[in-house]
Design an enzyme around this catalytic site. Structure first.
Site, PDB file in Angstrom:
ATOM      1  N   CYS A 182      48.387 -23.985-105.170  1.00 22.20           N
ATOM      2  CA  CYS A 182      47.326 -23.000-105.372  1.00 22.20           C
ATOM      3  C   CYS A 182      46.953 -23.039-106.849  1.00 22.20           C
ATOM      4  CB  CYS A 182      47.774 -21.608-104.924  1.00 22.20           C
ATOM      5  SG  CYS A 182      49.227 -20.995-105.817  1.00 22.20           S
ATOM      6  N   THR A 183      46.253 -22.039-107.332  1.00 24.63           N
ATOM      7  CA  THR A 183      45.779 -22.054-108.714  1.00 24.63           C
ATOM      8  C   THR A 183      46.922 -21.983-109.722  1.00 24.63           C
ATOM      9  OG1 THR A 183      43.769 -20.933-107.978  1.00 24.63           O
ATOM     10  CG2 THR A 183      44.196 -20.979-110.355  1.00 24.63           C
TER      11      THR A 183
END
Length: 279
Positions: A182-183
């Protein structure tokens, strides 16, 4: 003056949010920081921006609390402040999955460092010889800005949809190593724990998420940019603001090409919402 942007999270039990919330807000205001801090019984998630001295001051203050002493934020730089205000909010979860039995602080899923993941992707398999599947846990509009080569993504609108999607595709991971990403690490950590609990054998989270991968190894095996939840919209592998922006009317991602369209008016409209209005 350059602005230092930091993101960090930690899963840790917090039973004094009513005290922490005003204290953190007061500290940030005193330092003229802007951004968002989320506090929940399961931990803290924060995105802050300000001058270097102010960021360092806040982190020293935060580290004085033993619960947060090991938080190591990810950093990037910008020429202007990417946030418009300072928020400190209390929530039920710092990242909403609606799976209350998941408690990452009780035991993290195995993680893979960016340098090791790059090596796996370079060689085409992990150190045990298993094929590596990159699993994007982010929402569809984030994925559209950029993701890893040949990553699996489920076109979800919100993270709480992820468990059902994994259940539907669980058999596809047999005999493979799954790396959730994810980020910044928070969603892929919860995702990896969930996948372990439903019986997927070889699961890792990408330590520090895409932003840490960019910081340590650059953009190898990644295409495009990384969406971020501030006014920069997206960062390239050099952790610099890139071309895409987000429409403030419909929240769609507007590419540099689409920004040339007459329907794109900063802060008001973009080709996508103009088309929707005309339909």
């Amino acid at each position: 003056m350059q602005i230092v942007n930091i993101s960090a999270y930690k899963f840790v039990s917090l039973d004094d949010i009513d005290r922490l919330r005003p204290e953190m807000r007061a500290r940030c205001d005193a330092l003229s920081l802007k951004g968002t801090i989320l506090l929940a019984p399961e931990g803290i998630n924060m995105f802050l921006a300000g001058p270097r001295a102010a960021i360092d001051d806040f982190m020293a203050w935060l580290h004085a609390d033993p619960r947060f002493a090991d938080i190591a934020p990810k950093e990037s730089l910008s020429d202007s402040q990417p946030f418009r205000r300072m928020l400190v909010r209390a929530k039920k979860e710092i990242i909403t999955m609606k799976m209350p039995l998941i408690r990452p602080e009780a035991g993290r899923a195995p993680s893979v460092r960016p340098v090791d993941l790059k090596r796996w992707l370079d060689q085409g398999h992990d150190d045990a010889g298993r094929p590596v599947v990159m699993l994007d846990t982010r929402n569809a509009f984030e994925v559209a800005v950029g993701t890893f080569d040949q990553a699996v993504e489920y076109d979800i609108e919100k993270f709480s949809e992820f468990p059902q999607k994994v259940a539907e595709h669980r058999a596809e991971f047999a005999g493979k190593t799954v790396v959730s990403f994810c980020t910044g690490g928070i969603r892929c950590e919860k995702a990896a724990i969930h996948m372990q609990e439903v019986g997927i054998d070889h699961v890792y989270q990408l330590e520090g998420g895409i932003l840490k991968y960019f910081e340590e190894v650059g953009g190898s095996h990644y295409r495009g940019d990384c969406f971020v939840f501030d006014y920069r919209t997206a960062l390239n592998p050099d952790l610099e603001p890139s071309g895409p922006v987000q429409c403030f009317a419909c929240r769609a991602i507007v590419t540099p090409e689409a920004q040339q369209d007459p329907a794109y008016v900063v802060g008001k409209s973009c080709p996508q919402c103009a088309s929707a209005a005309a339909a």
